[in-house]
Design an enzyme around this catalytic site. Structure first.
Site, PDB file in Angstrom:
ATOM      1  N   LEU A 252      13.157 -32.881 -48.835  1.00  0.00           N
ATOM      2  CA  LEU A 252      13.202 -33.913 -48.188  1.00  0.00           C
ATOM      3  C   LEU A 252      12.594 -33.872 -46.578  1.00  0.00           C
ATOM      4  CD1 LEU A 252      16.895 -34.488 -49.045  1.00  0.00           C
ATOM      5  CD2 LEU A 252      15.411 -35.863 -49.852  1.00  0.00           C
ATOM      6  N   PRO A 253      12.125 -34.848 -46.139  1.00  0.00           N
ATOM      7  CA  PRO A 253      11.590 -34.913 -44.949  1.00  0.00           C
ATOM      8  C   PRO A 253      12.102 -34.198 -43.618  1.00  0.00           C
ATOM      9  CG  PRO A 253      11.390 -36.962 -45.781  1.00  0.00           C
ATOM     10  CD  PRO A 253      12.433 -36.294 -46.515  1.00  0.00           C
TER      11      PRO A 253
ATOM     12  N   LYS B  30      11.137 -19.597 -41.320  1.00  0.00           N
ATOM     13  CA  LYS B  30       9.880 -20.535 -41.472  1.00  0.00           C
ATOM     14  C   LYS B  30       9.634 -21.174 -40.023  1.00  0.00           C
ATOM     15  CE  LYS B  30       7.703 -24.356 -42.859  1.00  0.00           C
ATOM     16  NZ  LYS B  30       6.668 -24.505 -43.752  1.00  0.00           N
TER      17      LYS B  30
HETATM   18  P1  NAD Z   1       6.952 -36.179 -48.386  1.00  0.00           P
HETATM   19  O1  NAD Z   1       7.292 -37.371 -47.590  1.00  0.00           O
HETATM   20  O2  NAD Z   1       5.673 -36.165 -49.146  1.00  0.00           O
HETATM   21  O3  NAD Z   1       8.372 -36.087 -49.236  1.00  0.00           O
HETATM   22  C1  NAD Z   1       9.612 -36.386 -49.042  1.00  0.00           C
HETATM   23  C2  NAD Z   1      10.210 -37.149 -50.242  1.00  0.00           C
HETATM   24  O4  NAD Z   1      11.675 -37.302 -49.804  1.00  0.00           O
HETATM   25  C3  NAD Z   1       9.421 -38.614 -50.127  1.00  0.00           C
HETATM   26  O5  NAD Z   1       9.048 -38.936 -51.375  1.00  0.00           O
HETATM   27  C4  NAD Z   1      10.886 -39.729 -49.978  1.00  0.00           C
HETATM   28  O6  NAD Z   1      10.866 -40.977 -50.475  1.00  0.00           O
HETATM   29  C5  NAD Z   1      11.859 -38.968 -50.416  1.00  0.00           C
HETATM   30  N1  NAD Z   1      13.225 -39.204 -49.922  1.00  0.00           N
HETATM   31  C6  NAD Z   1      13.518 -39.277 -48.492  1.00  0.00           C
HETATM   32  N2  NAD Z   1      14.923 -39.629 -48.250  1.00  0.00           N
HETATM   33  C7  NAD Z   1      15.317 -39.610 -49.685  1.00  0.00           C
HETATM   34  C8  NAD Z   1      16.727 -39.749 -50.332  1.00  0.00           C
HETATM   35  N3  NAD Z   1      17.565 -40.189 -49.426  1.00  0.00           N
HETATM   36  N4  NAD Z   1      17.095 -39.780 -51.594  1.00  0.00           N
HETATM   37  C9  NAD Z   1      15.704 -39.314 -52.311  1.00  0.00           C
HETATM   38  N5  NAD Z   1      14.370 -38.842 -51.901  1.00  0.00           N
HETATM   39  C10 NAD Z   1      14.424 -39.213 -50.578  1.00  0.00           C
HETATM   40  O7  NAD Z   1       7.158 -34.963 -47.682  1.00  0.00           O
HETATM   41  P2  NAD Z   1       6.613 -33.396 -48.180  1.00  0.00           P
HETATM   42  O8  NAD Z   1       5.138 -33.108 -47.578  1.00  0.00           O
HETATM   43  O9  NAD Z   1       6.825 -33.339 -49.652  1.00  0.00           O
HETATM   44  O10 NAD Z   1       7.564 -32.561 -47.235  1.00  0.00           O
HETATM   45  C11 NAD Z   1       8.996 -32.269 -47.706  1.00  0.00           C
HETATM   46  C12 NAD Z   1       9.299 -30.963 -46.846  1.00  0.00           C
HETATM   47  O11 NAD Z   1       8.663 -29.882 -46.910  1.00  0.00           O
HETATM   48  C13 NAD Z   1       9.466 -31.441 -45.354  1.00  0.00           C
HETATM   49  O12 NAD Z   1      10.661 -30.802 -44.780  1.00  0.00           O
HETATM   50  C14 NAD Z   1       8.210 -30.460 -44.701  1.00  0.00           C
HETATM   51  O13 NAD Z   1       8.509 -30.420 -43.372  1.00  0.00           O
HETATM   52  C15 NAD Z   1       8.197 -29.402 -45.933  1.00  0.00           C
HETATM   53  N6  NAD Z   1       6.978 -28.703 -45.861  1.00  0.00           N
HETATM   54  C16 NAD Z   1       5.640 -29.466 -46.050  1.00  0.00           C
HETATM   55  C17 NAD Z   1       4.663 -29.086 -46.410  1.00  0.00           C
HETATM   56  C18 NAD Z   1       3.432 -29.860 -46.556  1.00  0.00           C
HETATM   57  O14 NAD Z   1       2.166 -29.299 -46.398  1.00  0.00           O
HETATM   58  N7  NAD Z   1       3.477 -30.962 -46.962  1.00  0.00           N
HETATM   59  C19 NAD Z   1       4.507 -27.571 -46.409  1.00  0.00           C
HETATM   60  C20 NAD Z   1       5.553 -26.698 -46.169  1.00  0.00           C
HETATM   61  C21 NAD Z   1       6.912 -27.586 -46.074  1.00  0.00           C
END
Ligand code: NAD
Length: 297
Positions: A65-66, A171
């Site tokens: 999740l975000p 992290k």
């Molecule tokens: P993203 O926004 O693409 O995905 C998050 C998903 O969670 C979204 O699809 C959103 O609709 C969903 N969501 C939000 N609230 C929800 C709920 N209540 N129930 C169900 N689904 C829900 O973000 P991401 O890039 O996939 O990142 C996710 C996590 O990974 C974050 O914490 C980010 O910091 C971490 N992260 C991201 C990266 C990267 O390069 N993108 C790298 C390492 C870590």
């Protein structure tokens, strides 16, 4: 074969869930965005409309999740994860969130008789797709041992960091180093440009001397020396300025709570914040060189 509930099928969660499906696991997935769910279904997953629709005898629930507020509500709400599963389900949060929330939610899970691990990842969307993430796991050791083979299908380095929340600490501290080192490398390139030294020459020298670091040799902020770094595609992310700022702010909040001085981290956070304020939050974080150079190139 395990049965897995996967909540949060975004840029990271989508490909991570797809790798579990590819390995033969049965994955039930939920996201509040319908296009994410449709893509998950195309990848062979079983979509559900609600957390409560995930079968209550799944072996694992993984969340991606975000931020901390989303993790808090998905786990702690009346119809949330902790209320919906029993002790046979191991809970794994892979989101990057603040340490306090990670520890608090894991403690709530423990009170309800469940084991919850924090398992943030590094390696970005490419790492998620290639199942080559580094996964930093905090929490119950037996839980870690139980989760290792599943996590290994999504990451190539799965590392136990100790008690609950320590995965998030690892992290956050890693990204503190990364945010600062990218600015250091960028400053050096800008100064070398001004003084007439060629990018490739600086790269050749520093990559084999004491300036060597990941920001230089894997993610070089100028085009040319590292052909697949985001600089070669006009700073298309990659790992966005928004995400780097989020992680630096997490480290700044933690430093404040612990009374630790992190002057370089504080300066880095303020520079990424300034760059974001100019409308660049969507760019790869290595584009910070543009702020230092004071130009759009
Ligand atoms: P993203 O926004 O693409 O995905 C998050 C998903 O969670 C979204 O699809 C959103 O609709 C969903 N969501 C939000 N609230 C929800 C709920 N209540 N129930 C169900 N689904 C829900 O973000 P991401 O890039 O996939 O990142 C996710 C996590 O990974 C974050 O914490 C980010 O910091 C971490 N992260 C991201 C990266 C990267 O390069 N993108 C790298 C390492 C870590």
């Amino acid at each position: 074969m395990s049965v897995v509930g996967f909540i949060g099928l975004g840029n990271m969660g989508g490909p991570m869930a797809a790798n579990l499906i590819k390995a033969g696991h049965k994955v039930q997935g939920f996201d509040i965005e319908q296009d994410r769910v449709r893509q998950f279904e195309k990848n062979g997953g079983d979509p559900v409309n609600d957390i409560r629709e995930i079968s209550n005898n799944v072996d694992f629930v993984i969340t991606m999740l975000p931020a901390g507020s989303h993790v808090r509500s998905v786990y702690l709400e009346t119809c949330g994860v902790i209320a919906s599963f029993n002790k046979n389900t191991l809970l794994i949060d892979c989101s990057t969130i603040d340490v306090a929330t990670a520890r608090e939610v894991a403690a709530e899970a423990k009170r309800a008789g469940l084991i919850m691990l924090d398992a943030p990842v590094s390696g970005g969307v490419m790492g998620a797709e290639a199942a080559s993430l580094t996964i930093m796991v905090g929490g119950n050791k037996r839980g870690f041992e139980q989760a290792t083979s599943l996590l290994s299908l999504m990451g190539k380095n799965v590392i136990y960091t100790g008690s609950s929340g320590n995965g998030q600490v690892a992290k956050m501290c890693n990204n503190l180093m990364l945010g600062v080192s990218m600015i250091g490398v960028s400053e050096a390139f800008v100064l070398a440009e001004k003084l007439g030294l060629d990018h490739q020459k600086l790269y050749d020298i520093s990559s084999s001397s004491s300036g060597q670091c990941w920001s230089l040799t894997s993610y070089c902020p100028v085009p040319g020396p590292v052909p697949n770094s985001p600089a070669n595609r006009n700073y298309q992310a990659g790992f966005t300025v928004d995400m780097m700022l989020k992680d630096l702010n997490l480290s700044q909040d933690s430093a404040k709570i612990c009374g630790v001085e992190t002057p370089m981290g504080a300066k880095a956070a303020s520079l990424y914040d300034q760059f974001k304020g100019l409308g660049n939050g969507y760019l790869d974080f290595s584009a910070i060189i543009r702020l230092l150079r004071n130009s759009d190139n």
